[in-house]
Scaffold this motif. Structure first.
Motif, PDB file in Angstrom:
ATOM      1  N   ASP A   1     -40.692  18.756   7.374  1.00 40.62           N
ATOM      2  CA  ASP A   1     -40.957  17.355   7.008  1.00 40.62           C
ATOM      3  C   ASP A   1     -42.096  17.322   5.999  1.00 40.62           C
ATOM      4  O   ASP A   1     -43.252  17.575   6.348  1.00 40.62           O
ATOM      5  CB  ASP A   1     -41.313  16.546   8.249  1.00 40.62           C
ATOM      6  CG  ASP A   1     -41.473  15.056   7.955  1.00 40.62           C
ATOM      7  OD1 ASP A   1     -41.237  14.645   6.796  1.00 40.62           O
ATOM      8  OD2 ASP A   1     -41.835  14.305   8.884  1.00 40.62           O
TER       9      ASP A   1
ATOM     10  N   ARG B   1     -48.272   9.474   5.245  1.00 40.01           N
ATOM     11  CA  ARG B   1     -47.531   8.790   4.182  1.00 40.01           C
ATOM     12  C   ARG B   1     -48.420   7.943   3.272  1.00 40.01           C
ATOM     13  O   ARG B   1     -48.216   7.917   2.055  1.00 40.01           O
ATOM     14  CB  ARG B   1     -46.396   7.950   4.784  1.00 40.01           C
ATOM     15  CG  ARG B   1     -45.254   8.797   5.271  1.00 40.01           C
ATOM     16  CD  ARG B   1     -44.048   8.000   5.685  1.00 40.01           C
ATOM     17  NE  ARG B   1     -42.978   8.897   6.115  1.00 40.01           N
ATOM     18  CZ  ARG B   1     -41.781   8.505   6.499  1.00 40.01           C
ATOM     19  NH1 ARG B   1     -41.476   7.194   6.512  1.00 40.01           N
ATOM     20  NH2 ARG B   1     -40.867   9.380   6.871  1.00 40.01           N
TER      21      ARG B   1
ATOM     22  N   THR C   1     -46.767  18.850   1.354  1.00 39.63           N
ATOM     23  CA  THR C   1     -46.098  17.550   1.378  1.00 39.63           C
ATOM     24  C   THR C   1     -45.356  17.324   0.060  1.00 39.63           C
ATOM     25  O   THR C   1     -45.422  18.145  -0.861  1.00 39.63           O
ATOM     26  CB  THR C   1     -47.105  16.411   1.615  1.00 39.63           C
ATOM     27  OG1 THR C   1     -47.971  16.312   0.468  1.00 39.63           O
ATOM     28  CG2 THR C   1     -47.935  16.647   2.873  1.00 39.63           C
TER      29      THR C   1
ATOM     30  N   PRO D   1     -44.509  13.408   6.341  1.00 38.26           N
ATOM     31  CA  PRO D   1     -44.783  13.039   7.737  1.00 38.26           C
ATOM     32  C   PRO D   1     -45.427  11.658   7.835  1.00 38.26           C
ATOM     33  O   PRO D   1     -46.262  11.288   7.009  1.00 38.26           O
ATOM     34  CB  PRO D   1     -45.723  14.134   8.218  1.00 38.26           C
ATOM     35  CG  PRO D   1     -46.366  14.657   6.975  1.00 38.26           C
ATOM     36  CD  PRO D   1     -45.325  14.549   5.909  1.00 38.26           C
ATOM     37  N   GLN D   2     -45.031  10.922   8.839  1.00 37.87           N
ATOM     38  CA  GLN D   2     -45.494   9.552   9.000  1.00 37.87           C
ATOM     39  C   GLN D   2     -47.016   9.406   8.959  1.00 37.87           C
ATOM     40  O   GLN D   2     -47.529   8.521   8.266  1.00 37.87           O
ATOM     41  CB  GLN D   2     -44.947   8.974  10.313  1.00 37.87           C
ATOM     42  CG  GLN D   2     -45.165   7.475  10.466  1.00 37.87           C
ATOM     43  CD  GLN D   2     -44.366   6.653   9.463  1.00 37.87           C
ATOM     44  OE1 GLN D   2     -43.172   6.899   9.286  1.00 37.87           O
ATOM     45  NE2 GLN D   2     -44.995   5.697   8.804  1.00 37.87           N
TER      46      GLN D   2
ATOM     47  N   GLU E   1     -36.537  20.446  10.643  1.00 38.70           N
ATOM     48  CA  GLU E   1     -37.931  20.434  11.101  1.00 38.70           C
ATOM     49  C   GLU E   1     -38.925  20.443   9.950  1.00 38.70           C
ATOM     50  O   GLU E   1     -40.110  20.125  10.145  1.00 38.70           O
ATOM     51  CB  GLU E   1     -38.182  21.637  12.019  1.00 38.70           C
ATOM     52  CG  GLU E   1     -38.249  22.998  11.331  1.00 38.70           C
ATOM     53  CD  GLU E   1     -36.882  23.591  10.957  1.00 38.70           C
ATOM     54  OE1 GLU E   1     -36.859  24.696  10.363  1.00 38.70           O
ATOM     55  OE2 GLU E   1     -35.854  22.948  11.239  1.00 38.70           O
TER      56      GLU E   1
END
Length: 314
Positions: free
Chosen positions: A164, A171, A231, A167-168, A162
């Protein structure tokens, strides 16, 4: 910086990454294959198949160790840690505290792993290295790509799928920020430290501190570089900042300010340091030994400083 390199699979001690203007120019990494899940690349994500070769002193390799830990991949991807001091034959496996011998390929030096993957290899011998035990080759030695793979391609085996860090929705921003910090900060400290003429040094240091001043202001408004979640770009900046007062401020002459003189950047570093598992893979000893004992051109007597005394607690 004069280190060694491989030329047609033969180790050469003399090598430089300087241009005629005395500027440090980093050579590109050459292994760029991808591990994917599901298998679309020929290198499928599997537990126990892949192995990381790293240095805990090197910021580029440190990124990959962090992602391996943060995702909970310790039992999925093996790890070998080289001696922090670069020898005349490059990265060496040893029994120094915090290091490991090469239990996968049984090599004495990392260059031998490169030659095993590609007998006629010419170029730098760098960490990190992501090794495939099944095909007996190097999959990738580019840290930015390796951390993306570790973040997403092994989720079916990860303890913390979980988490991440790429994350999309973010990006595009993450990629742009990675590009923005690379040249002035991540590579900027090396451009300053390895410059061989005054003008090249001054240009690098000025660009470095302009960038640090900029992100100091950004972090006054938000907790992380891309907003309110951690991130990949935060871990890429973290590994440079962690080394800043330990090595770059002194040995590399990046001394307009210390990191502790930046309230927001210093708080940001300590917040990231407190994330579960991070402090266990941060080694001030390996960092200082890498830079002060391993770079003879910059510190020929190899004297390792006792300080600085840094408190990473919040």
């Amino acid at each position: 910086m004069a280190l060694g390199q491989l030329v047609n699979g033969v180790w050469q001690k003399d090598w430089t990454e300087h241009n005629e203007q005395g500027q440090f120019q980093r050579m590109s990494t050459q292994f760029r294959d991808w591990i994917t899940a599901p298998d679309t690349s020929g290198f499928p994500a599997e537990s126990g198949r892949y192995h990381l070769y790293v240095s805990l002193g090197c910021p580029w390799a440190h990124r990959t160790v962090l992602l391996r830990t943060l995702k909970g991949l310790e039992s999925v991807i093996g790890l070998s840690i080289v001696n922090p001091v670069i020898s005349e034959y490059g990265w060496q496996f040893s029994s120094y505290s915090g290091c490991t011998l090469d239990e996968v390929n049984h090599c004495d030096y990392l260059w031998q792993v490169y030659v095993k993957a590609q007998p006629s290899y010419t170029g730098r011998v760098t960490v990190p290295v992501l090794w495939d035990k099944q095909t007996q080759t190097i999959v990738n030695n580019e840290s930015r790509q390796i951390i993306q793979m570790l973040n997403g391609e092994f989720n079916q085996f990860a303890t913390y799928p979980e988490r991440d860090f790429y994350p999309q929705p973010l990006r595009t921003q993450i990629d742009a920020t990675l590009d923005a910090i690379y040249q002035p900060i991540n590579n900027g400290v090396y451009r300053a430290g390895f410059a061989t003429v005054q003008t090249a040094y001054e240009q690098a240091v000025k660009e470095l501190f302009v960038a640090l001043d900029y992100w100091e202001q950004i972090l006054a408004q938000q907790p992380y570089l891309c907003g309110h979640e951690i991130t990949l770009v935060d871990w890429c900046l973290f590994t440079t900042l962690f080394r800043f007062d330990l090595a770059y401020h002194g040995l590399f002459k990046c001394n307009i300010k210390r990191l502790v003189d930046y309230p927001n950047l210093w708080r940001y570093l300590r917040v990231l340091y407190q994330q579960p598992g991070v402090k266990e893979v941060c080694s001030p000893d390996h960092v200082k030994r890498l830079y002060y004992a391993g770079l003879l051109e910059l510190n020929p007597n190899q004297i390792i400083p006792i300080g600085p005394v840094l408190d990473y607690s919040l």
